[in-house]
Design a protein around this motif. Structure first.
Motif: not given
Length: 805
Positions: A778-782
Motif C-alpha cells: 500500500g506504500k506505492r501507488r499509481s
C-alpha cells in the motif's frame, strides 16, 4: 435519620471487618503449640462440612433437530451430511456432526445460548450454510439442486495421484470470495468430489497442499462436464534453511514463498479448523510449511518466467516470536529445477533519542518507539527535562516510528515523529529540535464575528524528505483564540472541529466551554510563523418535524451524506413524536435517512428507514420536515439478463447505500432476485462480475414492483503494472470504479490482482470509470486514470507505481 442509621451500620460493619482481619493476622502468626496454649478447653462438636465454592455450571446440551428438504418439491433428503460449528468463546469452537435419516432429520446436542453455523452437504445439491442460535423449534434447511463435480489431482513430475490435497471451489474466475462448497481432501487415488454447483455456474477450483504452489482449474459447470484434472507442483523447487542471528538453525518456524516485496502472512491468516490450507491463499502464493528440526524447508511448483519476463520469488520465515526474515530472490528456468536460498535473521540494533530546544525543556516529555507491524514492541519512556540521550536497545532490524510528545488530549501539546530503518547491528541516532519561535496562532469565530470557545484545532502532517512529521493541538479559549507551539516550519494540514470533551475539560476558563453546533473545517497547506489566522465556522441549521408512528424505544438515528461528506446524529423524539436536532451538514444538499436504533414492529413487520433528499440547509435555518413516516417499506423483483436477453444466474448482488441494512442476494436460475422491506427511495446496487459480464453499478427504484436490467458485455481492460524502473510488479492491487457519477459509495468498485508478470485484466461497465494500482504494502501507488469505455471495446493501459517501497 435513615441516612444516619445506614452510615452508622456501615461503620460498625467496617469496624467488625477490621477486628476479624486483625484476629486472622494474629492467628496466622501463632505456631501450632501457641494455638494449643491459648485455645480454651471446650467440649468437641461435630465438624461442619466445608462448602465448596460456588462454580457456575456448564450449560447442559439440548437436542436440536435439523430437517433437510429439497427446495424442488419439499421432499425429505436422507443421507445429508450436517456439520454444526458451535461458537463457545472467542477463537474457540466445537464441531458437531450428524447424518439425516429417512425423514430428512438429524439431531445434534449444542449448548443453548450459543451461536451456531450449520452447513448441510449432499451429493446432487448445492451446499447450504446458515447461522442461527439454539431454538426449541426445528431448523429447516432447503437444498437447491446442483451438478456434482468430480476430478482428481495429480503430481506434475510423475503424474501420480496426489493424496491429502485440500480442494475447494469458489464462485467465478476471480479470487477467493463466494465459496461453493466446503473444503474436501483427496484420497489415495487423488480424487475429489464436490457435492453440487448450480448449472452454468463458473467455478474456480483450487487445490492446495503445504509445500506446493496452489493449482487451479476454471470450469463452466454442466451436466456433461467430465473429470476435472488439476496438476500440482509444476515449476521449480526451492529449498533452504532458516538461521537465527547467531547462525543457529530455527526449528518450528513458518516458511512461505512470496513475490518480492510481498507481505509475510500473519499466523492467524490461516484457519485450519474450517478451511484447512485454503485461507493461506489470502496473501501467500504457497500455504506455509513448518521448518524441521534442522531448520530446513522446501517448496515445489515455484513459477517460471514467461515471454522473457522474470517473476522473482523469495523465501520468507516468521519465527515463533513474530520476527520475519527473507532470502535473496530466486528465479527458475524449467520444471523440476532445484535451487537453494537460505533465510538468515539479522542481529539486533538500537535507537538513541535526544531532544534539544531554544528554551528549557519542560518535565514530562515522552519518547515512544513503535516497530512497523503488530508483532513489534511499543515502548514509551519518560525523557525528563534534560533532553536525553535515551537508548532503546535490542531492536530487531525493521522500520521504526520514533516520536516525542508533551501535553495531553485536553490541554494541547506538540508531537514530532521520525521514521528510521534499523539495519543489522546498526546504532541509530535520532535528534529532535524544538523551536519556541515557530508558532501558529489565530482565532475561530462564527459568521457574526463572535469568538467560538471549546473548538479543537489540530495541526498535523508528514514531511516527505525524512519520512517524519509533527502534530500539535489546542482548544480555543472563551474569545475563540488559540496558539500552537513547538512546530516545524513546513506546511501542514489544519482541522477545526467541535471538541466533544471541551465541556468536561475547560482549557483556559474557569467555566466549561460550550461551542454549540458548528460545522468542521479542514485547511491544507497551512504554514506556521505567519500572521494569525481567522477561521470562520458556520453554525449548523436545525431540522424539526414529527416521527409517525413513535418507535419503541423511541430513539432515532439520523445519517446524512453529500458526496464524500458524511454526518450522523441521534435524537429522542417527544411523547407526541416531535423532534428538533442540529442538521448534520450545512450549506450542501443532503440525503438524510431516519431509522430507529433497531427495527420495531407495529403489526409483526419490521420498520425500515425513511429517506429524504433535502436542499441545502443554511446556517441558522430551521427546516420543518413535517411528518417523517416510518413504514414497513416495499419490495421489488429484479431480473438480470445479458446483452442477448439470456438470464444471468448465480450472480451476487449487493445494495451499497449506507442507510440500508446489509442487503445481499444471489440471482436464481432465471436471473431473478427479490428485496423486501425497502425504503421507497432509489438505491445503488452492485452486480457481481462473470467471465462474460463486468462488475456493474445500477440504480434501482423500489417504487416499481418489478424491473429488468440488461448487463452489457462491458469493455475488456488489460495492462501491466510496473515500478519506476520499468520492472513488472506482481501481486499488485488494481482497483477500478465503474459507473462514475452514479454513486459516491466507497464499495462501488472492483479489483484485480496482477500476475507474476505484473499483468492484469478485467471487464469494466460501459461509461466513465477510473483505475488505480497499489502494491501489496500500500506504500506505492499509481496515478488514478479516468477512462470512458463502451460495450465490446478492448482497452490497454499502463500503470506506474510511485513512492517508496
Amino acid at each position: 435519620m435513615r441516612e444516619a442509621g445506614w452510615t452508622t451500620s456501615r461503620r460498625v460493619l467496617a469496624g467488625g471487618a477490621v477486628l476479624v482481619a486483625f484476629g486472622l493476622a494474629i492467628w496466622g502468626a501463632l505456631t501450632v503449640d501457641d494455638v494449643r496454649a491459648v485455645a480454651p478447653v471446650v467440649a468437641p462438636s461435630p465438624a461442619a462440612p466445608i462448602a465448596a465454592p460456588a462454580v457456575a455450571p456448564e450449560p447442559k446440551t439440548r437436542p436440536f433437530r435439523i430437517v433437510v428438504t429439497s427446495a424442488a418439491g419439499g421432499a425429505p433428503v436422507a443421507g445429508a451430511s450436517v456439520r454444526v460449528i458451535e461458537a463457545r468463546r472467542r477463537d474457540e469452537r466445537r464441531l458437531l456432526e450428524a447424518v439425516t435419516g429417512a425423514d430428512g432429520a438429524a439431531v445434534v446436542d449444542p449448548h443453548p445460548e450459543r451461536s451456531l453455523t450449520v452447513i448441510v452437504r449432499k451429493l446432487g445439491f448445492r451446499v447450504a450454510q446458515t447461522s442461527t442460535s439454539f431454538t426449541k423449534e426445528d431448523l429447516r434447511v432447503a437444498l437447491e439442486p446442483g451438478v456434482p463435480v468430480r476430478g482428481r489431482v495429480v503430481m506434475a513430475d510423475t503424474g501420480a495421484p496426489a493424496a491429502g490435497v485440500s480442494v475447494r471451489p469458489f464462485r467465478g474466475a476471480g479470487g477467493l470470495w463466494g465459496a461453493l462448497d466446503a473444503a474436501t481432501t483427496t484420497g489415495d487415488d487423488g480424487r475429489f468430489e464436490i457435492a453440487g454447483i448450480a448449472a452454468n455456474e463458473i467455478a474456480r477450483i483450487f487445490a492446495v497442499k503445504p509445500g506446493y504452489c496452489w493449482a487451479d482449474a476454471i470450469v463452466t459447470v454442466k451436466e456433461t462436464l467430465g473429470d476435472v484434472e488439476i496438476v500440482l507442483g509444476r515449476g521449480g523447487i526451492l529449498e533452504g534453511v532458516a538461521y537465527d542471528g547467531d547462525g543457529v538453525p530455527i526449528a518450528g518456524a513458518l516458511a512461505h514463498v512470496l513475490p518480492e516485496g510481498g507481505p509475510v502472512p500473519e499466523a492467524e491468516w490461516s484457519h485450519e479448523e474450517t478451511d484447512n490450507a485454503i485461507d493461506a491463499l489470502r496473501g501467500s502464493i504457497f500455504p506455509p510449511v513448518m521448518t524441521d528440526a534442522s531448520g530446513r524447508f522446501e517448496f515445489r511448483g515455484v513459477v517460471l518466467p514467461r515471454a522473457g519476463l522474470v517473476a522473482g520469488r523469495v523465501a520468507a520465515v516468521r519465527a515463533a516470536d513474530g520476527r520475519t526474515a527473507r532470502s535473496e530472490p530466486v528465479t527458475f528456468a524449467r520444471d523440476g529445477e532445484r535451487q537453494r536460498r537460505d533465510v538468515r535473521f539479522p542481529q539486533n540494533g538500537s535507537i538513541t533519542v535526544r531532544v534539544t530546544s531554544t528554551s528549557p525543556l519542560p518535565e514530562g516529555i515522552r519518547v515512544r518507539v513503535q516497530r512497523n507491524g503488530r508483532e513489534g514492541p511499543d515502548e514509551t519512556r519518560e525523557l525528563g527535562g534534560g533532553g536525553g540521550p535515551m537508548t532503546f536497545a535490542h531492536l530487531r532490524p525493521n522500520k521504526y516510528l520514533v516520536s516525542v510528545s508533551l501535553g495531553d488530549r485536553f490541554r494541547g501539546g506538540w508531537e514530532q515523529m521520525r521514521s528510521v530503518e534499523v539495519a543489522e547491528g546498526r546504532e541509530i541516532a535520532v535528534d529532535f529540535a524544538q523551536d519556541d519561535t515557530v508558532t501558529l496562532a489565530g482565532r475561530v469565530e462564527d459568521q457574526s464575528g463572535k469568538g467560538v470557545a471549546g473548538v479543537r484545532v489540530d495541526f498535523t502532517g508528514v514531511r516527505r524528505d525524512d519520512d517524519g512529521g509533527s502534530t500539535s493541538n489546542a482548544t480555543t479559549a472563551a474569545d475563540g483564540s488559540f496558539s500552537l507551539h513547538h512546530l516545524r516550519p513546513e506546511s501542514r494540514h489544519l482541522r477545526v472541529e467541535r471538541d466533544e470533551f471541551a465541556s468536561l475539560h475547560s482549557v483556559r476558563d474557569s467555566t466549561p466551554a460550550d461551542p454549540g453546533a458548528f460545522e468542521w473545517v479542514a485547511l491544507d497547506d497551512v504554514r506556521p510563523g505567519g500572521a494569525p489566522l481567522t477561521i470562520t465556522l458556520k453554525r449548523l441549521g436545525k431540522l424539526v418535524g414529527r416521527i409517525v408512528p413513535l418507535p419503541a424505544p423511541k430513539g432515532v438515528i439520523v445519517t446524512a451524506s453529500s458526496g464524500r461528506e458524511r454526518g450522523r446524529t441521534y435524537f429522542l423524539p417527544g411523547e407526541d413524536g416531535r423532534f428538533e436536532f442540529d442538521a448534520p451538514l450545512v450549506g450542501v444538499p443532503m440525503r438524510v435517512a431516519f431509522a430507529p436504533p433497531w427495527t420495531f414492529s407495529g403489526d409483526g413487520k419490521d420498520i425500515v428507514a425513511t429517506v429524504l433528499d433535502l436542499t441545502p440547509v443554511a446556517a441558522g435555518e430551521v427546516r420543518d420536515l413535517g411528518d417523517v413516516e416510518f413504514t414497513t417499506g416495499t419490495g421489488i423483483d429484479v431480473t438480470l439478463v445479458d446483452a442477448k436477453g439470456s438470464p444471468l444466474p448465480s450472480i451476487q448482488v449487493k445494495a451499497l447505500e449506507r442507510w440500508m441494512p446489509l442487503r445481499e442476494s444471489t440471482t436464481d436460475a432465471t436471473g431473478k432476485f427479490r428485496f423486501d422491506h425497502l425504503p421507497k427511495h432509489p438505491f445503488v446496487l452492485r452486480v457481481g462480475a462473470t467471465l462474460a459480464t463486468p462488475l456493474t453499478i445500477l440504480v434501482v427504484d423500489p417504487s416499481k414492483a418489478t424491473a429488468t436490467f440488461t448487463i452489457g458485455d462491458g469493455a475488456y481492460v488489460s495492462g501491466r503494472v510496473v515500478d519506476g524502473a520499468g520492472h513488472p510488479v506482481p501481486d499488485a492491487n488494481v482497483t477500478f470504479v465503474p459507473g462514475l457519477g452514479l454513486t459516491d459509495e466507497e464499495d462501488a468498485c472492483g479489483w484485480a490482482k496482477t500476475d507474476d508478470y505484473g499483468e492484469f485484466a478485467f471487464r469494466m461497465q460501459a461509461g466513465r470509470g477510473s483505475v488505480i494500482a497499489r502494491d501489496s504494502s500500500g506504500k506505492r501507488r499509481s496515478e488514478r486514470i479516468e477512462i470512458t469505455v463502451s460495450d465490446g471495446e478492448s482497452r490497454t493501459i499502463g500503470l506506474v507505481l510511485r513512492g517508496q517501497r
